[in-house]
Design a protein around this motif. Sequence first.
Motif, PDB file in Angstrom:
ATOM      1  N   LYS A  12      35.034 -16.539 -20.265  1.00  0.00           N
ATOM      2  CA  LYS A  12      35.336 -16.425 -21.685  1.00  0.00           C
ATOM      3  C   LYS A  12      34.426 -15.728 -22.740  1.00  0.00           C
ATOM      4  N   ASP A  13      33.128 -15.773 -22.100  1.00  0.00           N
ATOM      5  CA  ASP A  13      32.235 -15.050 -23.135  1.00  0.00           C
ATOM      6  C   ASP A  13      31.325 -14.195 -22.169  1.00  0.00           C
ATOM      7  N   LYS A  14      30.896 -12.926 -22.669  1.00  0.00           N
ATOM      8  CA  LYS A  14      30.196 -11.965 -21.858  1.00  0.00           C
ATOM      9  C   LYS A  14      29.029 -11.260 -22.947  1.00  0.00           C
ATOM     10  N   GLU A  15      27.920 -10.739 -22.031  1.00  0.00           N
ATOM     11  CA  GLU A  15      27.108 -10.048 -22.795  1.00  0.00           C
ATOM     12  C   GLU A  15      26.302  -9.317 -21.906  1.00  0.00           C
ATOM     13  N   ILE A  16      26.043  -7.978 -22.295  1.00  0.00           N
ATOM     14  CA  ILE A  16      25.407  -6.877 -21.497  1.00  0.00           C
ATOM     15  C   ILE A  16      23.971  -7.123 -21.981  1.00  0.00           C
ATOM     16  N   ILE A  17      23.103  -7.036 -20.535  1.00  0.00           N
ATOM     17  CA  ILE A  17      21.703  -7.195 -20.453  1.00  0.00           C
ATOM     18  C   ILE A  17      21.056  -6.039 -19.967  1.00  0.00           C
ATOM     19  N   TYR A  18      19.993  -5.733 -20.450  1.00  0.00           N
ATOM     20  CA  TYR A  18      19.219  -4.210 -20.267  1.00  0.00           C
ATOM     21  C   TYR A  18      18.068  -4.710 -19.710  1.00  0.00           C
ATOM     22  N   ILE A  19      17.709  -4.106 -18.526  1.00  0.00           N
ATOM     23  CA  ILE A  19      16.249  -4.179 -18.014  1.00  0.00           C
ATOM     24  C   ILE A  19      15.768  -2.867 -17.567  1.00  0.00           C
ATOM     25  N   ASP A  25      27.513 -21.991 -24.248  1.00  0.00           N
ATOM     26  CA  ASP A  25      26.296 -22.690 -23.947  1.00  0.00           C
ATOM     27  C   ASP A  25      25.511 -22.020 -22.693  1.00  0.00           C
ATOM     28  N   ILE A  26      26.582 -21.447 -21.900  1.00  0.00           N
ATOM     29  CA  ILE A  26      26.021 -20.776 -20.488  1.00  0.00           C
ATOM     30  C   ILE A  26      25.465 -19.620 -20.971  1.00  0.00           C
ATOM     31  N   LEU A  27      25.838 -18.769 -21.883  1.00  0.00           N
ATOM     32  CA  LEU A  27      24.901 -17.489 -22.327  1.00  0.00           C
ATOM     33  C   LEU A  27      23.711 -17.731 -23.073  1.00  0.00           C
ATOM     34  N   GLY A  65      26.090 -28.149  -0.842  1.00  0.00           N
ATOM     35  CA  GLY A  65      27.429 -28.481  -0.989  1.00  0.00           C
ATOM     36  C   GLY A  65      28.349 -27.674  -1.769  1.00  0.00           C
ATOM     37  N   GLU A  66      29.468 -28.057  -1.984  1.00  0.00           N
ATOM     38  CA  GLU A  66      30.532 -27.216  -2.663  1.00  0.00           C
ATOM     39  C   GLU A  66      31.494 -28.226  -3.514  1.00  0.00           C
ATOM     40  N   ASP A  67      30.550 -28.957  -4.515  1.00  0.00           N
ATOM     41  CA  ASP A  67      31.245 -29.899  -5.310  1.00  0.00           C
ATOM     42  C   ASP A  67      31.842 -29.321  -6.614  1.00  0.00           C
ATOM     43  N   TYR A  68      31.297 -28.274  -6.679  1.00  0.00           N
ATOM     44  CA  TYR A  68      31.734 -27.457  -7.986  1.00  0.00           C
ATOM     45  C   TYR A  68      31.315 -26.038  -8.064  1.00  0.00           C
ATOM     46  N   SER A  69      31.857 -25.098  -8.595  1.00  0.00           N
ATOM     47  CA  SER A  69      31.444 -23.613  -8.860  1.00  0.00           C
ATOM     48  C   SER A  69      30.352 -23.441  -9.831  1.00  0.00           C
ATOM     49  N   SER A  70      29.537 -22.447  -9.910  1.00  0.00           N
ATOM     50  CA  SER A  70      28.590 -22.095 -10.876  1.00  0.00           C
ATOM     51  C   SER A  70      29.596 -21.643 -12.038  1.00  0.00           C
ATOM     52  N   ALA A  71      28.890 -21.998 -13.447  1.00  0.00           N
ATOM     53  CA  ALA A  71      29.558 -21.469 -14.521  1.00  0.00           C
ATOM     54  C   ALA A  71      29.179 -20.243 -15.092  1.00  0.00           C
ATOM     55  N   ILE A  72      28.139 -19.457 -14.291  1.00  0.00           N
ATOM     56  CA  ILE A  72      27.610 -18.137 -14.841  1.00  0.00           C
ATOM     57  C   ILE A  72      28.017 -17.296 -13.862  1.00  0.00           C
TER      58      ILE A  72
END
Length: 297
Positions: free
Chosen positions: A3-10, A255-257, A83-90
């Motif tokens: 639902k949310d996204k952000e560009i990061i520059y490195i 919250d994730i971002l 394990g595979e209890d749940y997926s990552s949110a990021i």
Amino acid sequence: MYKDKEIIYIKALTPVHAGAGDGLESVDMPIQREKHSNIPKIEASSLKGSIKHSLYNKFKSNDNTIHDNLKKDLYTIFGPEYGEDYSSAIGFTDAKLLFFPVKSATDIFKLATCPYIIKRWIEDLKFQNEKFTVDLNINVNSAEYINNTEEEKIILEEYIFEKSASSMNINLQNLFKTINDLDTNRIVILNDSDFIDLVTMYTEIITRNKISVNTGAAEGTGLFTEEYLPAETIMYFMVLGAPSFNENNKKTSEDILNYFNNTVDEVFQVGGDATIGKGFVKRLGKVGDKDVKSKEC
């Protein structure tokens, strides 16, 4: 999902080796490249794994353990260690090349890019922010360049480039300036084909020697070559946030971002050869904070 996204520059502070396995040509250990264009990239899996590893080491105490609350958030966001209890949110996209440093007869080096790179960058900016409306039409011929200086000719590596009749549009200049710590005076826009040639031929190739564990001396048959993205390379990737899947630690996509921005250090390591000081990158600012709007170039 996201639902949310952000560009990061490195920016590469040291040469970066995000490896693609054993090479079939002249380089034993090449870097990752896009199949269709041969432009260097860093796979999303390499990015995510490196960042998760850096956070894990950051949170470790002297007895090599992590406080339960820190571990809970880390695993909720990046996925559990086992394990595979749940997926990552990021989520992460591949890191795409934006500017490639090329040796110059003046200014030490220039930051080269091309119309293809800029156009897909703008597509990603629009994906991050649907209100983003900059549209650019950039035309540059082979053996020519566009920048905002008065130089009539420049020498990049052993090639001479003439100044194009086209100029760098003010909208594009302003767009470049929204990236923190970017020296816009070094930027040159080259023809797509010329740019591909440079990123194909002028990465760093280092010959290394295998050292015997028993003797501490070089082994006679241990020579191998390794490819690196040079220091000063500038890339970008997108961080994607979804509501957490861990029922015991619910977090929103925002919250994730926020977790990424608040916990990932300004400098972190990506790819291989960390023990010999390779792969350190610095986070730059993000585009999208300012309203850069234009309907034509």
